[in-house]
Design an enzyme around this catalytic site. Structure first.
Site, PDB file in Angstrom:
ATOM      1  N   ASP A  57     -12.374 -18.184  12.601  1.00  0.00           N
ATOM      2  CA  ASP A  57     -13.401 -18.348  13.633  1.00  0.00           C
ATOM      3  C   ASP A  57     -13.189 -19.699  14.315  1.00  0.00           C
ATOM      4  OD1 ASP A  57     -15.670 -18.566  15.168  1.00  0.00           O
ATOM      5  OD2 ASP A  57     -17.052 -18.763  13.471  1.00  0.00           O
ATOM      6  N   LYS A  59     -13.384 -19.985  17.552  1.00  0.00           N
ATOM      7  CA  LYS A  59     -14.185 -19.919  18.786  1.00  0.00           C
ATOM      8  C   LYS A  59     -13.320 -20.249  19.997  1.00  0.00           C
ATOM      9  CE  LYS A  59     -17.584 -21.860  15.784  1.00  0.00           C
ATOM     10  NZ  LYS A  59     -18.025 -20.594  15.220  1.00  0.00           N
ATOM     11  N   ASP A  62     -10.433 -21.525  25.854  1.00  0.00           N
ATOM     12  CA  ASP A  62      -9.649 -22.493  26.627  1.00  0.00           C
ATOM     13  C   ASP A  62      -8.811 -21.746  27.664  1.00  0.00           C
ATOM     14  OD1 ASP A  62      -8.258 -24.945  27.325  1.00  0.00           O
ATOM     15  OD2 ASP A  62      -8.769 -25.666  25.306  1.00  0.00           O
TER      16      ASP A  62
HETATM   17  O1  O7E Z   1     -26.453 -18.757   9.425  1.00  0.00           O
HETATM   18  P1  O7E Z   1     -25.404 -18.548   8.413  1.00  0.00           P
HETATM   19  O2  O7E Z   1     -25.340 -19.609   7.376  1.00  0.00           O
HETATM   20  O3  O7E Z   1     -25.421 -17.146   7.821  1.00  0.00           O
HETATM   21  O4  O7E Z   1     -23.969 -18.688   9.169  1.00  0.00           O
HETATM   22  C1  O7E Z   1     -23.631 -17.898  10.264  1.00  0.00           C
HETATM   23  C2  O7E Z   1     -22.152 -17.991  10.588  1.00  0.00           C
HETATM   24  O5  O7E Z   1     -21.905 -17.118  11.679  1.00  0.00           O
HETATM   25  C3  O7E Z   1     -21.671 -19.370  11.005  1.00  0.00           C
HETATM   26  O6  O7E Z   1     -20.339 -19.536  10.545  1.00  0.00           O
HETATM   27  C4  O7E Z   1     -21.703 -19.313  12.533  1.00  0.00           C
HETATM   28  O7  O7E Z   1     -20.708 -20.088  13.136  1.00  0.00           O
HETATM   29  C5  O7E Z   1     -21.427 -17.843  12.809  1.00  0.00           C
HETATM   30  N1  O7E Z   1     -22.034 -17.329  14.048  1.00  0.00           N
HETATM   31  C6  O7E Z   1     -23.407 -17.363  14.223  1.00  0.00           C
HETATM   32  O8  O7E Z   1     -24.170 -17.842  13.366  1.00  0.00           O
HETATM   33  N2  O7E Z   1     -23.931 -16.859  15.375  1.00  0.00           N
HETATM   34  C7  O7E Z   1     -23.186 -16.321  16.371  1.00  0.00           C
HETATM   35  O9  O7E Z   1     -23.720 -15.861  17.369  1.00  0.00           O
HETATM   36  C8  O7E Z   1     -21.799 -16.287  16.220  1.00  0.00           C
HETATM   37  C9  O7E Z   1     -21.236 -16.758  15.051  1.00  0.00           C
HETATM   38  C10 O7E Z   1     -19.823 -16.545  14.903  1.00  0.00           C
HETATM   39  O10 O7E Z   1     -19.236 -16.410  13.872  1.00  0.00           O
HETATM   40  O11 O7E Z   1     -19.116 -16.395  16.057  1.00  0.00           O
HETATM   41  C11 O7E Z   1     -18.239 -17.370  16.478  1.00  0.00           C
HETATM   42  C12 O7E Z   1     -18.763 -18.155  17.633  1.00  0.00           C
END
Ligand code: O7E
Length: 212
Positions: A57, A59, A62
């Protein structure tokens, strides 16, 4: 992503390797985010891969050649999948997909963040992001467990793409509700790794058996 339990563990914790080893029977994949990779180094992706598929992940958001470089680093270190943003537009997402195809890897595209702020800008373009991801042949989407009605809406447009849904537990979303709304997997961090990770993962897997 192959589904058995429907759970993807978000290992945003420094004890990630131990936890991964202990909970692997209850989860389908591990998600590695910046807090872990920036503190432990990229080698953690390969190390975690010995316990199950790893979703990097990073993200990705770019210009295309940099997005491709980031994806390359993730896949050459053993990631099975990467997460990219979709708001960058199709050229960057396509650059990531081109790299993934050389590794037989998968690409998941963020639609709208699960946090409240995700609604300020991203909800307004999420449907278009889904359409772009589907047309490009992406493997799946990230959609918010905190707003099951949005999962339901995006599911209608997603075709064969899988939906991975974060925001369960600590952020207020409910795992079973997200799956019922159309998610294929839930992404769960703190509700697994805070406290007794094995017990937390076991209970969640048990609970999801009813809806998977
Ligand atoms: O709230 P938690 O502890 O269950 O963690 C949630 C994880 O999912 C965390 O790693 C966070 O970066 C990811 N995440 C979200 O919480 N919300 C989103 O909308 C998207 C992500 C994600 O993984 O997407 C990458 C941007």
């Amino acid at each position: 992503m192959e589904r058995r339990t429907g759970i993807i563990a978000a290992l945003d914790t420094t004890n990630a390797l131990n936890i991964a080893r202990e909970i692997r029977e209850y989860v389908d994949a591990f998600k590695v985010n910046y807090p872990l990779v920036l503190s432990e180094g990229i080698s953690v992706v390969k190390e975690l891969s010995s316990y199950g598929p790893v979703i990097a992940d990073f993200k990705i958001a770019d210009v295309p050649h940099i997005s491709a470089m980031i994806a390359e680093i993730a896949f050459e270190n053993g990631a099975k999948a990467v997460i990219t943003h979709g708001f960058t537009g199709s050229d960057s997402v396509k650059a990531v997909l081109d790299v993934a195809s050389r590794y037989n890897g998968e690409v998941y595209v963020v639609t709208e963040l699960s946090s409240a702020g995700g609604q300020e800008f991203m909800t307004g373009v999420a449907e278009r992001i889904v359409e772009m991801a589907r047309n490009l042949g992406c493997h799946g989407l990230i959609a918010p467990a905190t707003r099951p009605e949005r999962i339901r809406k995006l599911r209608e447009l997603a075709g064969n793409m899988q939906i991975l849904s974060p925001g369960v537990g600590a952020q207020g979303g409910k795992a079973a509700e997200a799956i019922r709304a159309g998610a294929d997997f839930v992404i769960v961090g703190r509700s697994i790794y805070e406290g007794n990770a094995v017990e937390n993962a076991r209970l969640l897997a048990e609970q999801l058996k009813e809806v998977i």
